[in-house]
Design a protein around this motif. Structure first.
Motif, PDB file in Angstrom:
ATOM      1  N   CYS A  61      17.540 -22.328  25.081  1.00  0.00           N
ATOM      2  CA  CYS A  61      17.584 -21.176  26.109  1.00  0.00           C
ATOM      3  C   CYS A  61      16.202 -20.395  25.731  1.00  0.00           C
ATOM      4  O   CYS A  61      16.193 -20.067  24.683  1.00  0.00           O
ATOM      5  CB  CYS A  61      18.928 -20.121  25.761  1.00  0.00           C
ATOM      6  SG  CYS A  61      18.717 -18.661  26.788  1.00  0.00           S
ATOM      7  N   GLY A  62      15.343 -20.228  26.569  1.00  0.00           N
ATOM      8  CA  GLY A  62      14.100 -19.880  26.541  1.00  0.00           C
ATOM      9  C   GLY A  62      14.157 -18.385  26.669  1.00  0.00           C
ATOM     10  O   GLY A  62      13.152 -17.804  25.935  1.00  0.00           O
ATOM     11  N   ASN A  63      15.142 -17.773  27.211  1.00  0.00           N
ATOM     12  CA  ASN A  63      15.029 -16.229  27.290  1.00  0.00           C
ATOM     13  C   ASN A  63      15.477 -15.881  25.972  1.00  0.00           C
ATOM     14  O   ASN A  63      14.928 -14.905  25.428  1.00  0.00           O
ATOM     15  CB  ASN A  63      16.007 -15.896  28.390  1.00  0.00           C
ATOM     16  CG  ASN A  63      15.331 -15.744  29.807  1.00  0.00           C
ATOM     17  OD1 ASN A  63      14.572 -15.013  29.914  1.00  0.00           O
ATOM     18  ND2 ASN A  63      16.033 -16.514  30.764  1.00  0.00           N
ATOM     19  N   MET A  64      16.853 -16.236  25.278  1.00  0.00           N
ATOM     20  CA  MET A  64      16.898 -15.823  24.108  1.00  0.00           C
ATOM     21  C   MET A  64      15.865 -16.109  23.037  1.00  0.00           C
ATOM     22  O   MET A  64      15.702 -15.376  22.024  1.00  0.00           O
ATOM     23  CB  MET A  64      18.216 -16.577  23.647  1.00  0.00           C
ATOM     24  CG  MET A  64      19.634 -16.255  24.523  1.00  0.00           C
ATOM     25  SD  MET A  64      20.094 -14.545  23.829  1.00  0.00           S
ATOM     26  CE  MET A  64      21.146 -15.157  22.486  1.00  0.00           C
ATOM     27  N   LEU A  65      15.083 -17.225  23.283  1.00  0.00           N
ATOM     28  CA  LEU A  65      13.878 -17.469  22.467  1.00  0.00           C
ATOM     29  C   LEU A  65      13.020 -16.324  22.325  1.00  0.00           C
ATOM     30  O   LEU A  65      12.349 -16.226  21.300  1.00  0.00           O
ATOM     31  CB  LEU A  65      13.135 -18.876  23.112  1.00  0.00           C
ATOM     32  CG  LEU A  65      12.127 -19.347  22.481  1.00  0.00           C
ATOM     33  CD1 LEU A  65      12.339 -19.965  21.203  1.00  0.00           C
ATOM     34  CD2 LEU A  65      11.297 -20.388  23.310  1.00  0.00           C
ATOM     35  N   ALA A  66      12.956 -15.714  23.278  1.00  0.00           N
ATOM     36  CA  ALA A  66      11.860 -14.416  23.143  1.00  0.00           C
ATOM     37  C   ALA A  66      12.361 -13.452  22.122  1.00  0.00           C
ATOM     38  O   ALA A  66      11.332 -12.949  21.633  1.00  0.00           O
ATOM     39  CB  ALA A  66      11.931 -13.778  24.745  1.00  0.00           C
ATOM     40  N   ALA A  67      13.646 -13.404  21.681  1.00  0.00           N
ATOM     41  CA  ALA A  67      13.992 -12.435  20.745  1.00  0.00           C
ATOM     42  C   ALA A  67      13.801 -12.884  19.258  1.00  0.00           C
ATOM     43  O   ALA A  67      14.099 -12.377  18.411  1.00  0.00           O
ATOM     44  CB  ALA A  67      15.257 -11.970  20.951  1.00  0.00           C
ATOM     45  N   VAL A  68      13.708 -14.494  19.367  1.00  0.00           N
ATOM     46  CA  VAL A  68      13.745 -14.969  17.892  1.00  0.00           C
ATOM     47  C   VAL A  68      12.667 -14.692  17.052  1.00  0.00           C
ATOM     48  O   VAL A  68      12.892 -14.431  15.838  1.00  0.00           O
ATOM     49  CB  VAL A  68      13.693 -16.663  18.182  1.00  0.00           C
ATOM     50  CG1 VAL A  68      13.483 -17.443  16.705  1.00  0.00           C
ATOM     51  CG2 VAL A  68      14.952 -17.290  19.004  1.00  0.00           C
ATOM     52  N   GLY A  69      11.403 -14.480  17.497  1.00  0.00           N
ATOM     53  CA  GLY A  69      10.187 -14.056  16.686  1.00  0.00           C
ATOM     54  C   GLY A  69      10.585 -12.648  16.218  1.00  0.00           C
ATOM     55  O   GLY A  69      10.570 -12.443  14.823  1.00  0.00           O
ATOM     56  N   PRO A  70      10.792 -11.426  17.029  1.00  0.00           N
ATOM     57  CA  PRO A  70      11.001 -10.335  16.519  1.00  0.00           C
ATOM     58  C   PRO A  70      12.234 -10.332  15.252  1.00  0.00           C
ATOM     59  O   PRO A  70      12.393  -9.718  14.526  1.00  0.00           O
ATOM     60  CB  PRO A  70      11.675  -9.574  17.622  1.00  0.00           C
ATOM     61  CG  PRO A  70      10.746 -10.300  18.924  1.00  0.00           C
ATOM     62  CD  PRO A  70      10.955 -11.714  18.315  1.00  0.00           C
ATOM     63  N   PHE A  71      13.354 -11.014  15.796  1.00  0.00           N
ATOM     64  CA  PHE A  71      14.400 -11.215  14.747  1.00  0.00           C
ATOM     65  C   PHE A  71      14.080 -11.695  13.438  1.00  0.00           C
ATOM     66  O   PHE A  71      14.471 -11.202  12.447  1.00  0.00           O
ATOM     67  CB  PHE A  71      15.601 -11.908  15.236  1.00  0.00           C
ATOM     68  CG  PHE A  71      16.822 -12.158  14.378  1.00  0.00           C
ATOM     69  CD1 PHE A  71      17.760 -11.300  14.276  1.00  0.00           C
ATOM     70  CD2 PHE A  71      16.818 -13.260  13.479  1.00  0.00           C
ATOM     71  CE1 PHE A  71      18.798 -11.387  13.488  1.00  0.00           C
ATOM     72  CE2 PHE A  71      17.712 -13.538  12.668  1.00  0.00           C
ATOM     73  CZ  PHE A  71      18.861 -12.739  12.671  1.00  0.00           C
ATOM     74  N   ALA A  72      13.207 -12.764  13.551  1.00  0.00           N
ATOM     75  CA  ALA A  72      12.923 -13.471  12.210  1.00  0.00           C
ATOM     76  C   ALA A  72      11.892 -12.725  11.401  1.00  0.00           C
ATOM     77  O   ALA A  72      12.121 -12.479  10.058  1.00  0.00           O
ATOM     78  CB  ALA A  72      12.122 -14.671  12.485  1.00  0.00           C
ATOM     79  N   ILE A  73      11.094 -11.830  12.100  1.00  0.00           N
ATOM     80  CA  ILE A  73      10.241 -10.914  11.385  1.00  0.00           C
ATOM     81  C   ILE A  73      10.797  -9.928  10.586  1.00  0.00           C
ATOM     82  O   ILE A  73      10.880  -9.597   9.362  1.00  0.00           O
ATOM     83  CB  ILE A  73       9.276 -10.254  12.146  1.00  0.00           C
ATOM     84  CG1 ILE A  73       8.069 -11.312  12.569  1.00  0.00           C
ATOM     85  CG2 ILE A  73       8.425  -9.153  11.770  1.00  0.00           C
ATOM     86  CD1 ILE A  73       7.248 -11.014  13.964  1.00  0.00           C
ATOM     87  N   GLU A  74      11.932  -9.267  11.383  1.00  0.00           N
ATOM     88  CA  GLU A  74      12.573  -8.162  10.772  1.00  0.00           C
ATOM     89  C   GLU A  74      13.862  -8.560  10.139  1.00  0.00           C
ATOM     90  O   GLU A  74      14.310  -7.816   9.219  1.00  0.00           O
ATOM     91  CB  GLU A  74      13.234  -7.309  11.936  1.00  0.00           C
ATOM     92  CG  GLU A  74      12.212  -6.750  12.940  1.00  0.00           C
ATOM     93  CD  GLU A  74      12.819  -5.707  14.056  1.00  0.00           C
ATOM     94  OE1 GLU A  74      12.334  -4.680  14.218  1.00  0.00           O
ATOM     95  OE2 GLU A  74      13.908  -6.142  14.708  1.00  0.00           O
ATOM     96  N   ALA A  75      14.072  -9.807  10.040  1.00  0.00           N
ATOM     97  CA  ALA A  75      14.872 -10.384   8.827  1.00  0.00           C
ATOM     98  C   ALA A  75      14.459 -10.957   7.656  1.00  0.00           C
ATOM     99  O   ALA A  75      15.141 -11.310   6.533  1.00  0.00           O
ATOM    100  CB  ALA A  75      15.766 -11.550   9.447  1.00  0.00           C
TER     101      ALA A  75
END
Length: 360
Positions: A96-110
């Motif tokens: 899912c490319g839309n959910m993909l947009a939030a993966v980077g921010p989540f990974a950084i904040e995690a």
């Protein structure tokens, strides 16, 4: 004593989708046990997902599972799960490319990826497809920025831009751009293009189904005869594409295409697969745009000859979505602008399951 499982969770909007984000270490390692947790969390099997946090719609019944990468040179692994609303089924075959947009921010904040300047590039391995995507995440002042001036159709307001680059999306599921070996097949009397690029899809001209292709999502969802006919084509296409019986899978996705009305390259109606998307999936846009520049496809028949580098605007029910296509090292690279937002963080509760062994 509370007998429910308590799991750390972040609810995020990614593009035009929304769903919970989990660290892989916080979920069971056994896929069957993991899926039982996700079904309980989302409340699947009820049209409103009343006993869970799902939104009662395919675009709000999605899950992202993030962990440290198992691939050299890549930051994180991203496993996407499409959790069915009406049935207790978890499908991890698509991306899912839309959910993909939030993966980077989540990974950084995690704490999985360190900030590196005004913009942090996060290299993401999509576990579902084995493909790598680069996300450019705005990180001024050493942290993720969510507020900004970028706008995407299908989401109200403006936010910080996140650029996604699909490095090599062809053959994401089947290993071939055209899984049947040809850009056009005839299924049930309809000319279709079976394409596998970021997402396995079947492209069909809307007129072949007796519709214009300019209908609203609600109008198409109410057309039961259309949905039944498209499903029959989808099931046959799944077999031809080497995907077997796809009745319990959300791929391949049916897509109705028609000539543009508002200055774009192509007008599209993307199905998920039994309900029309209110806008357009990011992965779907990558595949449709690639079909536009591929000779002999249903899409190229409508748009004419197009060659990269090029930006193609795809019209959809909520507006349009631009895809930038260029060649790099002999492969087509697709770029799309999305936005994301962190909505809620805390713990989500699920019913207990057997074999609960987590990755940590």
């Amino acid at each position: 004593m509370n007998d429910l499982l308590s799991i750390p969770c972040v609810l995020m909007r990614g593009g035009t989708s929304k769903g919970p984000f989990f660290l892989a270490a916080d979920l069971p390692t056994d896929p069957a046990a993991r899926d039982q947790v996700l079904l309980s969390v989302m409340g699947s099997g009820h049209p409103l997902q009343i006993d869970g946090i799902g939104g009662g719609n395919p675009i709000t019944s999605k899950v992202a599972i993030i962990g440290r990468s198992t691939v050299p040179g890549v930051h994180v692994d991203y496993l996407f799960a499409q959790v069915r609303v009406d049935q207790q089924i978890v499908d991890t075959s698509p991306n899912c490319g839309n959910m993909l947009a939030a993966v980077g921010p989540f990974a950084i904040e995690a704490g999985l990826v360190a900030v590196s300047g005004e913009t942090t590039i996060v290299r993401i391995n999509n576990v579902n497809t084995g493909k790598v995507i680069e996300a450019e995440v705005p990180t001024p002042y050493g942290k993720v920025a969510y507020l900004g001036d970028a706008a995407i159709d299908g989401v109200p307001g403006r936010a910080a831009p996140i650029a996604l680059t699909f490095m090599d999306a062809a053959g994401a599921r089947t290993g071939r751009l055209f899984p049947t070996g040809a850009p056009i097949e005839n299924i049930n009397g309809v000319d279709v293009t079976c394409i596998d690029c970021a997402m396995p899809m079947i492209l069909m001209e809307a007129e072949a189904f007796g519709v214009s292709g300019y209908e609203t999502s609600a109008e198409l969802n109410a057309n039961s005869a259309l949905l039944q006919r498209m499903e029959a084509v989808r099931l046959s296409a799944g077999e031809l594409m080497g995907m077997g019986d796809v009745r319990e899978q959300v791929t391949p996705k049916p897509v109705l295409v028609s000539r543009p009305r508002n200055g774009g390259a192509l007008n599209v109606r993307y199905f998920m697969p039994h309900e029309c998307h209110p806008s357009l999936a990011t992965t779907g846009a990558v595949g449709i745009a690639t079909a536009c520049i591929s000779e002999g496809t249903v899409a190229s028949h409508l748009v004419g000859v197009r060659t990269p580098p090029i930006i193609l605007s795809l019209e959809h029910p909520s507006g349009s979505l631009d895809v930038k296509l260029q060649q790099r090292d002999g492969k087509i690279v697709a770029g799309i602008l999305r936005t994301a937002r962190r909505l809620f963080e805390g713990r989500v509760f699920a019913k207990p399951v057997k074999n609960l062994i987590c990755a940590a």
